[in-house]
Design a protein around this motif. Structure first.
Motif, PDB file in Angstrom:
ATOM      1  N   ASN A 151       0.830  -1.211   0.000  1.00  0.00           N
ATOM      2  CA  ASN A 151       0.000   0.000   0.000  1.00  0.00           C
ATOM      3  C   ASN A 151       0.861   1.257   0.000  1.00  0.00           C
ATOM      4  N   GLU A 152       1.941   1.234   0.787  1.00  0.00           N
ATOM      5  CA  GLU A 152       2.840   2.387   0.832  1.00  0.00           C
ATOM      6  C   GLU A 152       3.481   2.629  -0.528  1.00  0.00           C
ATOM      7  N   LEU A 153       3.889   1.539  -1.195  1.00  0.00           N
ATOM      8  CA  LEU A 153       4.528   1.689  -2.502  1.00  0.00           C
ATOM      9  C   LEU A 153       3.571   2.288  -3.521  1.00  0.00           C
ATOM     10  N   GLU A 154       2.337   1.825  -3.544  1.00  0.00           N
ATOM     11  CA  GLU A 154       1.383   2.347  -4.529  1.00  0.00           C
ATOM     12  C   GLU A 154       1.100   3.825  -4.294  1.00  0.00           C
ATOM     13  N   GLU A 155       1.007   4.232  -3.054  1.00  0.00           N
ATOM     14  CA  GLU A 155       0.819   5.657  -2.760  1.00  0.00           C
ATOM     15  C   GLU A 155       2.044   6.472  -3.152  1.00  0.00           C
ATOM     16  N   LEU A 156       3.220   5.911  -2.901  1.00  0.00           N
ATOM     17  CA  LEU A 156       4.466   6.618  -3.220  1.00  0.00           C
ATOM     18  C   LEU A 156       4.662   6.738  -4.730  1.00  0.00           C
ATOM     19  N   VAL A 157       4.363   5.684  -5.470  1.00  0.00           N
ATOM     20  CA  VAL A 157       4.491   5.725  -6.928  1.00  0.00           C
ATOM     21  C   VAL A 157       3.548   6.763  -7.517  1.00  0.00           C
ATOM     22  N   ALA A 158       2.300   6.781  -7.048  1.00  0.00           N
ATOM     23  CA  ALA A 158       1.330   7.766  -7.549  1.00  0.00           C
ATOM     24  C   ALA A 158       1.834   9.190  -7.298  1.00  0.00           C
ATOM     25  N   ARG A 159       2.381   9.422  -6.120  1.00  0.00           N
ATOM     26  CA  ARG A 159       2.906  10.757  -5.800  1.00  0.00           C
ATOM     27  C   ARG A 159       4.133  11.081  -6.653  1.00  0.00           C
ATOM     28  N   PHE A 160       4.979  10.067  -6.872  1.00  0.00           N
ATOM     29  CA  PHE A 160       6.216  10.284  -7.611  1.00  0.00           C
ATOM     30  C   PHE A 160       5.951  10.650  -9.070  1.00  0.00           C
ATOM     31  N   ILE A 167      -1.265   1.065  -9.183  1.00  0.00           N
ATOM     32  CA  ILE A 167      -1.364  -0.346  -8.831  1.00  0.00           C
ATOM     33  C   ILE A 167      -0.062  -1.011  -9.259  1.00  0.00           C
ATOM     34  N   THR A 168       0.444  -1.965  -8.468  1.00  0.00           N
ATOM     35  CA  THR A 168       1.726  -2.598  -8.760  1.00  0.00           C
ATOM     36  C   THR A 168       1.538  -4.072  -9.097  1.00  0.00           C
ATOM     37  N   PHE A 169       2.506  -4.603  -9.847  1.00  0.00           N
ATOM     38  CA  PHE A 169       2.501  -6.006 -10.261  1.00  0.00           C
ATOM     39  C   PHE A 169       3.895  -6.594 -10.066  1.00  0.00           C
ATOM     40  N   GLY A 170       3.955  -7.916 -10.024  1.00  0.00           N
ATOM     41  CA  GLY A 170       5.213  -8.584  -9.729  1.00  0.00           C
ATOM     42  C   GLY A 170       6.172  -8.699 -10.889  1.00  0.00           C
ATOM     43  N   MET A 171       5.744  -8.320 -12.099  1.00  0.00           N
ATOM     44  CA  MET A 171       6.596  -8.469 -13.278  1.00  0.00           C
ATOM     45  C   MET A 171       6.306  -7.351 -14.262  1.00  0.00           C
ATOM     46  N   GLY A 172       7.355  -6.728 -14.772  1.00  0.00           N
ATOM     47  CA  GLY A 172       7.182  -5.627 -15.701  1.00  0.00           C
ATOM     48  C   GLY A 172       6.542  -6.040 -17.007  1.00  0.00           C
ATOM     49  N   TYR A 173       6.969  -7.171 -17.573  1.00  0.00           N
ATOM     50  CA  TYR A 173       6.420  -7.651 -18.838  1.00  0.00           C
ATOM     51  C   TYR A 173       4.915  -7.882 -18.714  1.00  0.00           C
ATOM     52  N   GLN A 351      10.172  -3.130  -0.657  1.00  0.00           N
ATOM     53  CA  GLN A 351      10.927  -2.215   0.196  1.00  0.00           C
ATOM     54  C   GLN A 351      12.089  -1.578  -0.565  1.00  0.00           C
ATOM     55  N   GLN A 352      12.713  -2.338  -1.458  1.00  0.00           N
ATOM     56  CA  GLN A 352      13.801  -1.795  -2.264  1.00  0.00           C
ATOM     57  C   GLN A 352      13.309  -0.617  -3.104  1.00  0.00           C
ATOM     58  N   VAL A 353      12.150  -0.754  -3.723  1.00  0.00           N
ATOM     59  CA  VAL A 353      11.610   0.330  -4.554  1.00  0.00           C
ATOM     60  C   VAL A 353      11.260   1.540  -3.688  1.00  0.00           C
ATOM     61  N   ILE A 354      10.622   1.297  -2.549  1.00  0.00           N
ATOM     62  CA  ILE A 354      10.265   2.398  -1.652  1.00  0.00           C
ATOM     63  C   ILE A 354      11.506   3.178  -1.239  1.00  0.00           C
ATOM     64  N   SER A 355      12.537   2.453  -0.826  1.00  0.00           N
ATOM     65  CA  SER A 355      13.766   3.107  -0.368  1.00  0.00           C
ATOM     66  C   SER A 355      14.445   3.860  -1.509  1.00  0.00           C
ATOM     67  N   ALA A 356      14.476   3.254  -2.715  1.00  0.00           N
ATOM     68  CA  ALA A 356      15.120   3.908  -3.855  1.00  0.00           C
ATOM     69  C   ALA A 356      14.405   5.203  -4.223  1.00  0.00           C
ATOM     70  N   ILE A 357      13.073   5.179  -4.240  1.00  0.00           N
ATOM     71  CA  ILE A 357      12.325   6.400  -4.577  1.00  0.00           C
ATOM     72  C   ILE A 357      12.564   7.477  -3.525  1.00  0.00           C
ATOM     73  N   LYS A 358      12.640   7.085  -2.274  1.00  0.00           N
ATOM     74  CA  LYS A 358      12.895   8.076  -1.207  1.00  0.00           C
ATOM     75  C   LYS A 358      14.281   8.698  -1.357  1.00  0.00           C
ATOM     76  N   VAL A 359      15.255   7.896  -1.795  1.00  0.00           N
ATOM     77  CA  VAL A 359      16.578   8.466  -2.046  1.00  0.00           C
ATOM     78  C   VAL A 359      16.505   9.457  -3.202  1.00  0.00           C
TER      79      VAL A 359
END
Length: 490
Positions: A151-160, A167-173, A351-359
């Motif tokens: 939930n945190e990641l989806e909110e952070l991505v929308a803001r970013f 909405i997030t998924f487990g695979m880019g393809y 968590q890796q994505v959340i931390s990377a976006i925060k950096v």
């Protein structure tokens, strides 16, 4: 856009013709040998599973040079990697790994901002999330697969990215191939750039909608296609299309070119077509604050109806996202199979994505994100400029970290790859079916983790190999006697 010279096209076609001719001859004798040995006992009456041009290409062309592909590594995909050495006893038909590794400069990974290796901010938090949540949710999102991190990641991505929801998924393809059929179906019209990624192509084919293409990155031709198809309407009935979606990419992965987004959006607005933007290679990598081509080209994210991106390039993780209006995201959460039936993203990956976006946003309390963005921009422009000065045919635009070097001839694909590896530079060569048959290339991917010394080392090796292989298709510029700045970027 590649404009293949006549002589180069002729020699490349001749080379492929020789390979195909000898391949067919070998197949003919193989059939005779197999018939005489009667090795197909028990299979009488069965049609061959592997049949056709693709199988022929794999057996007679790809296997001859497969040592240039799928090279295993034994380290994180940082600026330098450990490439596992392999050998073959049957002319490359099978490859065997050894326990030896070679340390190579990494010019092939998508590690645009350097987050794929250990990071002082991201790594400790990823380890902590692994201890708290385990490596997998072992569930789909609608059952027990949604954690507070998701939930945190989806909110952070929308803001970013500047959209109301995500909405997030487990695979880019899968993000493309599973989402597009949910957004549009029979009676709809998809207009796709001619060089869009395979995930978009498969998603469009699976949607049931009519699919048309427009010339690569050509807004004028897009308008012509839209005008003609809107006038004609649906096949046979000529009824108006239920909806029209135009699909483009931010940075085209095999060309390194930036999308002409402002002009394309203008055309879409004129003809009331929705815009779907794939930012797999651009989000996090371009723009002053890493927000992709919208920021770089001065486009309001509100003008893009659906924004897609992946976490595998700039953020050092896996998965993908769709960002759009709250209504669209709610619809996808209720109807998308990738959300309803696929296991959710691994919590440590989230968590890796959340931390990377925060950096990137500077929310870690440092300016490292801004420095990484400055490094990737400076590194990309420096490397591209130097390659062009050497006489290579380099595709793509300024600021793009993706820079293909055209090889064309099939013999130059393994020659370039193997010679670079001998000099401890790991590159990715790309050929059919990922590119058109005559347009083989080496795709260089630059990272913020590369120092100026790393880039100069790579340029020196590529220049030597380019002379050896003969891929400097343009005259080189006179050398600059003032010398290069060898200082490492701060």
């Amino acid at each position: 856009m590649v404009r293949l010279p006549y002589l180069t096209a002729l020699t490349t076609l001749f080379s492929y013709g020789l390979l195909f001719a000898f391949g067919q001859l070998r197949d003919f004798f193989r059939k005779i040998i197999d018939w005489s040995k009667s090795t197909s006992k028990g299979l009488e009456g069965y049609a061959p599973i592997c049949l056709g041009l693709e199988d022929f290409y794999t057996r007679r062309l790809y296997l001859r040079i497969q040592d240039c592909f799928c090279r295993p590594i034994a380290s994180a995909p940082d600026a330098w990697i450990d490439v596992v050495e392999r050998y073959s006893n049957d002319n490359n038909k099978t490859l065997h790994r050894t326990s030896n590794t070679t340390k190579c400069l990494n010019l092939g990974s998508y590690n645009y901002l350097g987050f794929a290796a250990a990071d002082e901010y991201c790594t400790p938090r990823v380890i902590e999330s692994l201890k708290k949540y385990s490596s997998s949710t072992c569930s789909i999102r609608v059952d027990g697969g949604t954690t507070d991190l998701h939930n945190e990641l989806e909110e952070l991505v929308a803001r970013f990215v500047g959209k109301p929801a995500a909405i997030t998924f487990g695979m880019g393809y899968v993000t493309n191939s599973a989402i597009i059929p949910i957004l549009i179906g029979k009676g709809g019209l998809i207009i796709s750039d001619s060089l869009n990624h395979n995930s978009i192509v498969n998603g469009a084919r699976g949607s049931g909608a009519a699919v048309r293409v427009f010339q690569h990155n050509n807004p004028s031709h897009l308008e012509e296609v839209l005008r003609e198809l809107i006038a004609e309407g649906q096949p046979r009935t000529h009824r108006p299309w239920k909806k029209i979606i135009v699909i483009v990419e931010g940075i085209y992965s095999m060309e390194g070119e930036l999308c002409q987004l402002p002009e394309i959006i203008s055309v879409c607005k004129k003809y009331k077509a929705y815009t779907y933007l794939d930012e797999a290679h651009s989000i996090g990598a371009v723009g002053k604050t890493g927000r992709g081509v919208c920021e770089l080209l001065g486009v309001d994210p509100a003008d893009v109806d659906i924004m897609m991106g992946t976490f595998t390039k700039s953020f050092g993780s896996c998965g993908g996202y769709i960002a759009a209006s709250k209504e669209i995201i709610r619809y996808l959460k209720y109807g998308c199979p990738a959300h309803l039936y696929a296991t959710s993203m691994s919590p440590p990956a989230v968590q890796q994505v959340i931390s990377a976006i925060k950096v990137i946003l500077g929310e870690d309390g440092s300016s490292r994100g801004a420095q990484k963005l400055a490094h990737i921009r400076e590194n990309s422009n420096f490397f591209r400029s130097e390659l062009q000065k050497m006489g290579f045919e380099v595709l793509g635009d300024s600021d793009s970290p993706v820079m293909p070097i055209m090889l064309y001839n099939p013999a130059k694909i393994p020659a370039f790859s193997r010679e670079c590896l001998k000099q401890n530079v790991a590159v990715v060569t790309v050929a059919f079916p990922a590119t058109p048959l005559l347009l083989a290339r080496a795709r260089i991917c630059i990272s913020a983790a590369h120092s100026r010394e790393d880039l100069i080392k790579g340029l020196e090796v590529i220049s030597k190999v380019g002379d050896l292989v003969g891929i400097k298709y343009f005259p080189a510029e006179p050398p600059n006697h003032q010398g290069h700045d060898h200082k490492k970027l701060e």
